[in-house]
Motif scaffolding. Structure first.
Motif, short mmCIF file in Angstrom:
data_model
loop_
_atom_site.label_atom_id
_atom_site.label_comp_id
_atom_site.label_asym_id
_atom_site.label_seq_id
_atom_site.Cartn_x
_atom_site.Cartn_y
_atom_site.Cartn_z
N LEU A 72 76.18 74.97 -29.34
CA LEU A 72 77.14 75.41 -29.78
C LEU A 72 78.96 74.89 -29.97
O LEU A 72 79.48 75.46 -30.78
CB LEU A 72 77.41 75.62 -27.27
CG LEU A 72 79.19 75.97 -27.22
CD1 LEU A 72 78.98 77.21 -27.44
CD2 LEU A 72 79.27 76.47 -25.57
N LEU A 73 79.42 73.08 -29.97
CA LEU A 73 80.14 72.68 -30.31
C LEU A 73 80.19 72.15 -31.73
O LEU A 73 80.52 73.12 -32.32
CB LEU A 73 79.98 71.10 -29.92
CG LEU A 73 81.07 70.45 -29.86
CD1 LEU A 73 82.49 70.93 -29.61
CD2 LEU A 73 80.85 69.45 -29.08
N LYS A 74 78.50 72.48 -32.11
CA LYS A 74 78.70 72.51 -33.65
C LYS A 74 79.14 73.77 -34.49
O LYS A 74 80.29 73.79 -35.18
CB LYS A 74 77.23 72.88 -33.61
CG LYS A 74 77.09 72.50 -35.72
CD LYS A 74 75.39 72.03 -36.27
CE LYS A 74 74.40 73.89 -35.85
NZ LYS A 74 72.59 73.56 -35.85
N TRP A 75 78.90 75.07 -33.76
CA TRP A 75 79.45 76.20 -34.40
C TRP A 75 80.55 76.81 -33.60
O TRP A 75 81.52 76.73 -34.93
CB TRP A 75 78.34 77.50 -33.41
CG TRP A 75 76.51 77.57 -34.39
CD1 TRP A 75 75.78 77.31 -33.12
CD2 TRP A 75 76.49 77.64 -35.53
NE1 TRP A 75 74.54 77.82 -34.45
CE2 TRP A 75 75.06 78.03 -35.09
CE3 TRP A 75 77.72 78.44 -36.62
CZ2 TRP A 75 74.54 78.14 -36.30
CZ3 TRP A 75 76.39 78.34 -37.61
CH2 TRP A 75 75.15 78.29 -37.98
N ILE A 76 81.49 75.84 -32.83
CA ILE A 76 82.60 75.93 -32.52
C ILE A 76 83.75 74.94 -33.69
O ILE A 76 84.18 75.73 -34.42
CB ILE A 76 82.89 75.97 -31.09
CG1 ILE A 76 82.84 76.51 -30.19
CG2 ILE A 76 84.60 75.69 -31.15
CD1 ILE A 76 82.83 75.99 -29.01
N GLY A 77 83.12 73.78 -34.15
CA GLY A 77 83.35 73.01 -34.80
C GLY A 77 83.02 73.55 -35.80
O GLY A 77 84.50 73.74 -37.02
N ALA A 78 82.55 74.33 -36.85
CA ALA A 78 81.98 74.34 -37.98
C ALA A 78 83.10 76.44 -38.30
O ALA A 78 83.58 76.08 -39.78
CB ALA A 78 80.65 74.96 -38.35
N ALA A 79 83.01 76.45 -37.41
CA ALA A 79 83.60 77.84 -37.63
C ALA A 79 85.17 77.37 -37.69
O ALA A 79 86.12 78.05 -38.49
CB ALA A 79 84.14 78.88 -36.40
N TYR A 80 85.81 76.52 -36.89
CA TYR A 80 87.02 76.42 -37.10
C TYR A 80 87.00 75.36 -38.39
O TYR A 80 88.66 76.07 -39.16
CB TYR A 80 87.51 75.10 -36.12
CG TYR A 80 88.85 73.83 -36.51
CD1 TYR A 80 89.57 75.06 -35.69
CD2 TYR A 80 89.51 72.55 -36.41
CE1 TYR A 80 90.82 74.06 -35.50
CE2 TYR A 80 90.00 72.32 -35.71
CZ TYR A 80 91.95 73.30 -35.71
OH TYR A 80 92.65 72.66 -35.93
N LEU A 81 86.54 74.37 -39.08
CA LEU A 81 86.59 74.08 -40.03
C LEU A 81 86.77 74.72 -41.12
O LEU A 81 87.30 75.65 -42.03
CB LEU A 81 85.68 73.35 -40.29
CG LEU A 81 85.75 71.81 -39.86
CD1 LEU A 81 84.09 70.86 -40.55
CD2 LEU A 81 86.31 71.00 -39.67
N LEU A 82 86.31 76.17 -40.78
CA LEU A 82 85.54 77.27 -41.84
C LEU A 82 86.80 78.34 -41.68
O LEU A 82 87.68 78.56 -42.74
CB LEU A 82 85.04 78.46 -41.36
CG LEU A 82 84.60 80.43 -42.01
CD1 LEU A 82 84.71 79.28 -43.61
CD2 LEU A 82 83.75 80.30 -41.44
N TYR A 83 87.71 77.98 -41.06
CA TYR A 83 88.94 78.48 -40.46
C TYR A 83 89.86 78.43 -41.25
O TYR A 83 90.90 79.19 -42.05
CB TYR A 83 89.50 78.76 -38.86
CG TYR A 83 90.95 79.24 -38.79
CD1 TYR A 83 91.57 80.35 -39.68
CD2 TYR A 83 92.11 78.08 -38.28
CE1 TYR A 83 92.95 80.70 -38.44
CE2 TYR A 83 92.90 77.90 -38.50
CZ TYR A 83 93.24 79.16 -38.45
OH TYR A 83 94.93 80.14 -38.15
#
Length: 206
Positions: A72-83
């Motif tokens: 969960l934290l991994k995907w949130i973090g990846a989405a933030y970096l992608l943004y």
């Protein structure tokens, strides 16, 4: 004493290793100046302190024990970096932010600090690293929360010193780096780097 020296050596090598935080601080220094880059660096290093306290309190162990929490934290973090990366690609800067009024500057400092802080906090690999790394250097019978906090604080101080070196070095090239064409290219390159880090984090395993 041996444990302390070993920790200082290991954490210094870790700090000097280039990563997302290095790219973020250098980009802020070149495009926005040393003050905003300092705010970014403080956000990044404060994230380390927060992770250290969390690990000391046992919260970080949740990431090691629960695959769902980690993912969960991994995907949130990846989405933030992608943004962040996509935003830089689509809307790169064409001029340095030096002429804004006081309120905009204050908001910009907060934005830079927030980017650094959440870029660190939303990376579960930092938490897992602390969970597996810090306990090795805690003396037998010592307070785990206290030692984890002290070691994370040490990491924060070393990180601030290293980022000060990076920011100071970037000022030598500041005039050239703030040209509109250079800023646009640099922002887009940084965006690609952030997207790369997002993909690396999304595909990573514990």
């Amino acid at each position: 004493m041996t444990l302390i020296l070993s920790f200082l050596f290991a954490i210094t090598i870790l700090t000097l290793t280039p990563g997302f935080d290095t790219a973020l601080v250098l980009r802020s220094a070149a495009a926005q100046g040393w003050k905003r880059a300092s705010a970014t660096a403080f956000g990044v290093t404060l994230g380390c302190l927060v992770w250290g306290v969390a690990v000391g309190l046992g919260l970080g162990a949740l990431l090691l024990a629960s695959e769902m929490a980690y993912n969960l934290l991994k995907w949130i973090g990846a989405a933030y970096l992608l943004y962040l990366g996509v935003k830089l690609l689509i809307n790169p800067r064409t001029q340095a932010e030096a002429g804004q009024h006081a309120q905009n500057k204050e908001q910009s400092y907060v934005a830079c600090f927030t980017r650094g802080l959440f870029g660190n906090l939303l990376n579960p690999k930092v938490g897992v690293f602390y969970v597996t790394f810090l306990p090795q250097f805690i003396p037998a019978g010592a307070s785990v929360p206290l030692w984890c906090t002290l070691m994370a604080l040490t990491h924060m101080v070393i990180g601030l010193v290293w980022n000060a070196v990076l920011i100071g070095s970037s000022q030598y090239f500041a005039t050239h780096l703030r040209r509109p064409a250079v800023l646009k290219v640099m922002d887009r390159l940084t965006g690609c780097v952030f997207i790369g880090f997002a993909a690396k984090l999304a595909l990573s395993r514990r």
